[in-house]
Enzyme design. Structure first.
Site, mmCIF file in Angstrom:
data_model
loop_
_atom_site.group_PDB
_atom_site.id
_atom_site.type_symbol
_atom_site.label_atom_id
_atom_site.label_comp_id
_atom_site.label_asym_id
_atom_site.label_seq_id
_atom_site.Cartn_x
_atom_site.Cartn_y
_atom_site.Cartn_z
ATOM 1 N N ASP A 30 19.495 8.030 -15.508
ATOM 2 C CA ASP A 30 19.249 8.033 -13.938
ATOM 3 C C ASP A 30 20.500 8.376 -13.318
ATOM 4 O O ASP A 30 21.636 7.807 -13.667
ATOM 5 C CB ASP A 30 18.851 6.582 -13.585
ATOM 6 C CG ASP A 30 17.978 6.578 -12.106
ATOM 7 O OD1 ASP A 30 16.913 6.303 -12.312
ATOM 8 O OD2 ASP A 30 18.683 6.686 -11.189
ATOM 9 N N PHE A 159 -0.995 5.257 -16.557
ATOM 10 C CA PHE A 159 -2.101 4.384 -15.737
ATOM 11 C C PHE A 159 -1.614 3.010 -15.485
ATOM 12 O O PHE A 159 -2.601 2.067 -15.376
ATOM 13 C CB PHE A 159 -3.220 4.307 -16.592
ATOM 14 C CG PHE A 159 -3.724 5.890 -16.757
ATOM 15 C CD1 PHE A 159 -4.641 6.430 -15.798
ATOM 16 C CD2 PHE A 159 -3.996 6.430 -18.016
ATOM 17 C CE1 PHE A 159 -4.855 7.830 -16.032
ATOM 18 C CE2 PHE A 159 -4.256 7.668 -18.255
ATOM 19 C CZ PHE A 159 -4.759 8.461 -17.251
ATOM 20 N N ARG A 161 -0.297 -0.487 -14.304
ATOM 21 C CA ARG A 161 -0.355 -1.140 -12.864
ATOM 22 C C ARG A 161 1.074 -1.842 -12.698
ATOM 23 O O ARG A 161 1.346 -2.503 -13.521
ATOM 24 C CB ARG A 161 -1.568 -2.167 -12.633
ATOM 25 C CG ARG A 161 -2.701 -1.380 -12.774
ATOM 26 C CD ARG A 161 -4.091 -2.461 -13.132
ATOM 27 N NE ARG A 161 -3.828 -2.972 -14.591
ATOM 28 C CZ ARG A 161 -4.148 -4.095 -15.011
ATOM 29 N NH1 ARG A 161 -5.224 -4.911 -14.337
ATOM 30 N NH2 ARG A 161 -3.992 -4.638 -16.240
ATOM 31 N N GLU A 162 1.671 -1.868 -11.518
ATOM 32 C CA GLU A 162 2.732 -2.581 -11.187
ATOM 33 C C GLU A 162 2.447 -4.226 -11.362
ATOM 34 O O GLU A 162 1.066 -4.503 -11.130
ATOM 35 C CB GLU A 162 3.336 -2.437 -9.895
ATOM 36 C CG GLU A 162 3.682 -1.112 -9.560
ATOM 37 C CD GLU A 162 4.260 -0.970 -8.188
ATOM 38 O OE1 GLU A 162 4.633 -1.795 -7.531
ATOM 39 O OE2 GLU A 162 4.612 0.393 -7.992
ATOM 40 N N LEU A 275 -13.602 -4.614 -7.918
ATOM 41 C CA LEU A 275 -14.593 -4.977 -6.746
ATOM 42 C C LEU A 275 -14.223 -5.960 -6.095
ATOM 43 O O LEU A 275 -15.100 -6.486 -5.483
ATOM 44 C CB LEU A 275 -15.959 -5.179 -7.340
ATOM 45 C CG LEU A 275 -16.859 -3.938 -7.861
ATOM 46 C CD1 LEU A 275 -18.198 -4.325 -8.419
ATOM 47 C CD2 LEU A 275 -17.152 -3.241 -6.736
ATOM 48 N N CYS A 285 0.583 4.292 -4.752
ATOM 49 C CA CYS A 285 -0.217 5.312 -5.584
ATOM 50 C C CYS A 285 -1.504 5.603 -5.121
ATOM 51 O O CYS A 285 -1.748 6.968 -4.823
ATOM 52 C CB CYS A 285 -0.687 4.556 -7.045
ATOM 53 S SG CYS A 285 0.786 4.222 -7.764
ATOM 54 N N ARG A 352 5.525 -0.797 -0.548
ATOM 55 C CA ARG A 352 5.262 0.613 -0.063
ATOM 56 C C ARG A 352 3.576 0.663 0.391
ATOM 57 O O ARG A 352 2.860 0.152 -0.281
ATOM 58 C CB ARG A 352 5.384 1.575 -1.170
ATOM 59 C CG ARG A 352 6.855 2.203 -1.307
ATOM 60 C CD ARG A 352 7.016 2.727 -2.472
ATOM 61 N NE ARG A 352 6.838 2.378 -3.781
ATOM 62 C CZ ARG A 352 7.012 2.931 -4.907
ATOM 63 N NH1 ARG A 352 7.357 4.338 -5.042
ATOM 64 N NH2 ARG A 352 7.055 2.285 -6.192
HETATM 65 C C1 UGA Z 1 -2.957 1.877 -9.606
HETATM 66 C C2 UGA Z 1 -3.673 1.950 -10.702
HETATM 67 O O1 UGA Z 1 -4.351 0.764 -10.990
HETATM 68 C C3 UGA Z 1 -2.865 2.412 -12.035
HETATM 69 O O2 UGA Z 1 -3.971 2.595 -13.203
HETATM 70 C C4 UGA Z 1 -2.129 3.592 -11.691
HETATM 71 O O3 UGA Z 1 -1.404 4.010 -12.866
HETATM 72 C C5 UGA Z 1 -1.368 3.352 -10.608
HETATM 73 O O4 UGA Z 1 -1.871 3.094 -9.436
HETATM 74 C C6 UGA Z 1 -0.278 4.541 -10.515
HETATM 75 O O5 UGA Z 1 -0.977 5.624 -10.073
HETATM 76 O O6 UGA Z 1 0.809 4.602 -10.732
HETATM 77 P P1 UGA Z 1 -1.115 0.048 -8.637
HETATM 78 O O7 UGA Z 1 -1.095 0.777 -7.349
HETATM 79 O O8 UGA Z 1 0.024 -0.800 -9.498
HETATM 80 O O9 UGA Z 1 -2.052 0.717 -9.997
HETATM 81 O O10 UGA Z 1 -1.966 -1.272 -8.449
HETATM 82 P P2 UGA Z 1 -3.525 -1.956 -8.552
HETATM 83 O O11 UGA Z 1 -3.249 -3.090 -9.349
HETATM 84 O O12 UGA Z 1 -4.316 -0.572 -8.904
HETATM 85 O O13 UGA Z 1 -3.938 -2.363 -7.064
HETATM 86 C C7 UGA Z 1 -3.707 -1.252 -5.847
HETATM 87 C C8 UGA Z 1 -4.295 -1.948 -4.751
HETATM 88 O O14 UGA Z 1 -5.765 -2.131 -4.620
HETATM 89 C C9 UGA Z 1 -3.556 -3.207 -4.370
HETATM 90 O O15 UGA Z 1 -3.080 -3.263 -2.935
HETATM 91 C C10 UGA Z 1 -4.753 -4.311 -4.790
HETATM 92 O O16 UGA Z 1 -4.449 -5.531 -3.992
HETATM 93 C C11 UGA Z 1 -5.816 -3.677 -4.159
HETATM 94 N N1 UGA Z 1 -7.259 -4.076 -4.869
HETATM 95 C C12 UGA Z 1 -7.226 -3.848 -6.326
HETATM 96 C C13 UGA Z 1 -8.121 -4.576 -4.206
HETATM 97 O O17 UGA Z 1 -8.051 -4.577 -2.892
HETATM 98 N N2 UGA Z 1 -9.291 -4.876 -4.841
HETATM 99 C C14 UGA Z 1 -9.501 -4.938 -6.041
HETATM 100 O O18 UGA Z 1 -10.639 -5.214 -6.475
HETATM 101 C C15 UGA Z 1 -8.382 -4.308 -7.011
#
Ligand code: UGA
Length: 456
Positions: A30, A159, A161-162, A275, A285, A352
């Site tokens: 990095d 894929f 998730r944070e 859901l 993302c 973000r």
């Molecule tokens: C997302 C994808 O889930 C990952 O598979 C992917 O690798 C990642 O983007 C990426 O492209 O790097 P992430 O953004 O870390 O992951 O978080 P998520 O857990 O997917 O949540 C995204 C948003 O959706 C959050 O704001 C969460 O609160 C919201 N969410 C999630 C809802 O409003 N309802 C749900 O049922 C699930």
């Protein structure tokens, strides 16, 4: 295997640390000297559960450096995992990717070794070909000869998730690798063998769940792997927007959207995950990838109305909170409104495209006084949004004190377990808007709250 990872953001760091944990010899490069120093000291520059424990377990096989020449020469696999932020037109900014590829190309040794350069950043479809040409030119310039089978480019979308990044990289649903060179696919198959067959000994802090068996690997061409990443994120974003759109109708017809989500999610063809209704999605993302998918499609004169609608519903969802408060309180000017949670989701300090920050700014522009709280992201918030730093509360009590309404925006565990009964007495009006549909409505109403959700 000897592996090099360029970029130690969420994706690069998780990839590097997990691969070292699995037994590979990993060098993470990095350019940020401070980050490298922090990582060398065994500390994680990002808030991610289990990251520091895994860093500790894998320490002897992990090197952190700012110098490409320590990592690239002799590596069988080089991951490029640099950031690709959105430009104002929706296209990703590929400057970091191009300069990383250029430097990697210069450092590939070319002495009888075969290197697979893996694009881990989410890039527009077709970018791997572009990376290949940058590598080739840089290699040829620095070695003074044509590249002749020393390397190939592969795509290996991420894929994770944070907040559950380590879990997702050790126990993924699938691994997708794309390459137009079968040798590249073989190398990646070997790299991931322990994850694919689940033959590694799990870390004590993240035991293997009972249901995890062999992990499928989808081996495909470059363009398909790149499109899989965008299609997956767009589908998940659409699923959330769909339930939020139905949620608004549910509020109007007097239906309970959480019951509706349960009722449809138990259909195995639909599935219960993603859901959860509420303030909608945020993070780095979904917004970026749905925008990029639409712009890529436009280049081919192709429209993506479903993806456009998913974005539109998500943007509206943030205004729904303001509209709900407006119809409940009638006037927002001068009202004190507390927001619980700033991070875009729990278990991360990532702000973000956070719905919370957007909602706070919307409320302020309507003349409300906002009080903000987050158990983890406050320091980052102070640095990134200095103009709102004065609105940060020191304690949860301060959020409720004299408030006309409190909105639960991020579903942190700390908030779910609050002693809700003690706050109604200190609020000016006991209005609670549950932005995640996650609290026990009947109990809160018994405690004297006026309980609202994004669905009414
Ligand atoms: C997302 C994808 O889930 C990952 O598979 C992917 O690798 C990642 O983007 C990426 O492209 O790097 P992430 O953004 O870390 O992951 O978080 P998520 O857990 O997917 O949540 C995204 C948003 O959706 C959050 O704001 C969460 O609160 C919201 N969410 C999630 C809802 O409003 N309802 C749900 O049922 C699930």
């Amino acid at each position: 295997m000897k592996v090099c990872v360029v970029g130690t953001g969420y994706v690069g760091l998780t990839t590097g640390v997990s691969l070292a944990f699995l037994g590979h010899d990993v060098t993470c490069v990095d350019l940020d000297e401070n980050k490298v120093q922090t990582l060398r000291a065994g500390r994680s520059p990002i808030y991610e559960p289990h990251m520091e424990s895994l860093l500790g377990e894998a320490a002897e096989r992990l090197t952190f450096t700012t110098d490409y020449s320590e990592g690239v020469p002799g590596a069988e696999v080089v991951f490029i995992a640099v950031q690709t932020p959105s430009l104002p037109d929706g296209n990703p900014d590929l400057r970091y990717l191009s300069s990383a590829a250029e430097t990697v190309g210069q450092h590939i040794s070319g002495e009888g070794e075969f290197t697979v350069v893996v694009n881990k950043s989410t890039v527009p479809i077709g970018s791997s070909n572009w990376v290949d040409s940058i590598l080739r030119e840089a290699f040829e310039r620095s070695h003074g000869r044509r590249a002749d089978g020393e390397f190939t480019v592969a795509s290996n979308p991420e894929f994770l998730r944070e907040g559950v990044a380590i879990f997702d990289s050790l126990y993924p649903d699938r691994i997708v690798v794309g390459s137009d060179n079968p040798r590249g696919l073989d190398v990646l198959h070997r790299l991931y063998r322990a994850v694919l067959n689940q033959t590694f000994t799990p870390p004590t802090f993240l035991p293997r769940p009972g249901e995890v068996g062999a992990v499928p690997m989808v081996s495909t061409d470059l363009a398909s792997a790149e499109l899989i990443k965008y299609a997956a994120n767009a589908f998940l974003a659409t699923k959330i927007s769909f339930i939020n759109e139905v949620g608004r109708l549910a509020g109007k017809v007097g239906a309970d959207i959480t019951q509706v989500a349960r009722g449809i999610g138990l259909d195995a063809r639909i599935g219960p995950r993603f859901l959860e209704p509420g303030v909608g999605w945020g993070g780095s993302c979904f917004g970026k990838d749905t925008a990029a998918l639409i712009t890529t499609a436009e280049e081919y004169h192709h429209d993506m109305p479903i993806v456009r609608a998913a974005r539109e519903v998500n943007a509206q969802q943030r205004s729904v909170v303001v509209d709900q408060l407006l119809s409940e309180l009638r006037i927002l000017k001068g009202r004190k409104i507390g927001l619980l949670g700033l991070a875009f989701k729990p278990d991360t300090d990532d702000l973000r495209d956070s719905p919370s920050v957007d909602i706070a700014r919307k409320l302020i522009s309507r003349g409300a006084r906002v009080t903000l709280h987050d158990p983890v992201a406050s320091d980052r918030f102070r640095a990134q949004h200095p103009d709102l730093a004065g609105q940060l509360a020191d304690s949860i009590d301060e959020v409720f004190d004299d408030a006309d309404a409190v909105v639960l925006v991020t579903k942190w565990d700390q908030y779910l377990d609050l002693d809700w009964g003690k706050f109604t007495g200190i609020m000016r009006k006991p209005v609670l808007l549950d932005g995640r549909h996650c609290l026990d409505a009947a109990r809160l109403e018994r405690l004297g709250y006026r309980y609202l959700t994004t669905a009414g």
